[in-house]
Design a protein around this motif. Structure first.
Motif, short mmCIF file in Angstrom:
data_model
loop_
_atom_site.label_atom_id
_atom_site.label_comp_id
_atom_site.label_asym_id
_atom_site.label_seq_id
_atom_site.Cartn_x
_atom_site.Cartn_y
_atom_site.Cartn_z
N SER A 1 37.24 39.97 47.15
CA SER A 1 36.93 39.99 45.18
C SER A 1 37.70 38.33 44.93
CB SER A 1 37.00 41.00 44.42
OG SER A 1 36.51 42.30 44.59
N THR B 1 38.55 35.81 42.19
CA THR B 1 38.64 35.37 41.58
C THR B 1 39.16 33.51 40.27
OG1 THR B 1 41.48 36.19 41.77
CG2 THR B 1 39.48 37.92 40.71
N ARG C 1 40.41 35.82 36.18
CA ARG C 1 39.04 35.84 36.20
C ARG C 1 37.98 36.08 37.25
NH1 ARG C 1 41.42 32.49 32.36
NH2 ARG C 1 40.60 30.68 33.93
N PRO C 2 37.09 37.04 37.73
CA PRO C 2 35.60 37.05 38.80
C PRO C 2 34.84 35.10 38.57
CG PRO C 2 35.97 39.39 37.59
CD PRO C 2 36.79 38.68 36.52
N ASN D 1 41.68 34.73 45.95
CA ASN D 1 42.00 33.36 44.89
C ASN D 1 41.53 31.96 44.89
OD1 ASN D 1 43.24 33.11 41.91
ND2 ASN D 1 44.63 31.86 43.98
#
Length: 266
Positions: A173, A175, A179-180, A213
């Protein structure tokens, strides 16, 4: 307690509350993460690029560029001479498919399609189709790192595929400050980072393959002149020459391809 004492006590409570609020605000400012750095760029060389190529995937191998182009009826896989932009080998993709990302794996080339949930495995030398593979959802970009093949699908999540079976083995994921980061598109693995075009922007996200990240951004605004930009589409296409440490970028329907170096932060 008389009235004077009550008033004095009330004032003390108000002052203590204000001091506590100020202290908490100061602590919060100290704990708040600094803004993600945004880097500028320098153009090292400018090369010709086919302005009819709707660039979806781009890699550099053995002195040449390999490119996947999109749009139904115009999709292809091609080998391109860097210095001239000339297409020296090409294989058309069936008009049923809108081709997307591209990556090399061993002696093969892997190519995605946008909405057909099918990818193609080609022999890199002959462009002969060896087999197909399937995946759920959309296909956008491809690259690889030591953990496997990395696929983007337009969301904030990257998929990790086994390089042999091409089955999904994990995900990452992405980010920025928690925040995505949505609409991750064309990908390239550069010096321990995953670089990703973000669709419809002039920015490239530099992503940790371990945490997801975004450690920094590269702002590529201004590569094309206003006249060139008027007939072009969005920035999309990153290739890396690891031997010479060269980074190449282009876009959909762009007349130029650029070798860039990352400049100082803004």
């Amino acid at each position: 307690m008389n009235r004077r004492h009550i008033i004095r006590a009330g004032i003390c409570v108000v002052l203590m509350a204000a001091a506590l609020s100020a202290a908490l605000s100061s602590a919060g400012a100290q704990l708040r993460s600094p803004a993600t750095p945004v880097y500028t760029y320098q153009v090292v060389h400018t090369y010709p690029h086919d302005p009819t190529a709707f660039t979806q995937g781009l890699i550099y191998l053995d002195g040449d560029l390999y490119e996947s182009t999109g749009l139904n009826g115009r999709s292809s896989i091609r080998r391109v001479k860097l210095e001239t932009g000339k297409v020296i080998q090409q294989q058309a993709v069936s008009a049923d498919y809108f081709a997307e990302g591209l990556v090399n794996s061993g002696s093969d080339l892997l190519q995605l399609t946008w909405q057909n949930q099918v990818g193609f495995v080609y022999d890199r030398k002959s462009f002969a189709l060896k087999r197909k593979f399937t995946y759920a959802g959309q296909g956008w970009g491809l690259t690889k790192d030591p953990s496997g093949i990395i696929l983007s699908d337009g969301t904030a999540k990257l998929r990790i595929l086994d390089p042999q079976t091409l089955m999904q083995t994990g995900s990452l994921s992405v980010t920025d400050q928690g925040r995505p980061v949505l609409e991750l598109n064309e990908l390239e693995y550069i010096s321990g980072e995953i670089w990703a075009n973000v669709w419809q922007t002039d920015r490239i996200a530099r992503i940790s393959p371990f945490t997801g990240n975004v450690g920094s951004w590269v702002d590529l605004k201004g590569l094309l002149t206003p006249a060139e930009k008027a007939s072009a589409d969005v920035l999309n296409g990153i290739a890396y020459d690891s031997a010479m440490n060269r980074i190449f970028v282009t876009g959909k329907l762009w007349p130029k391809l650029f070798e860039i170096k990352v400049g100082p932060p803004k």
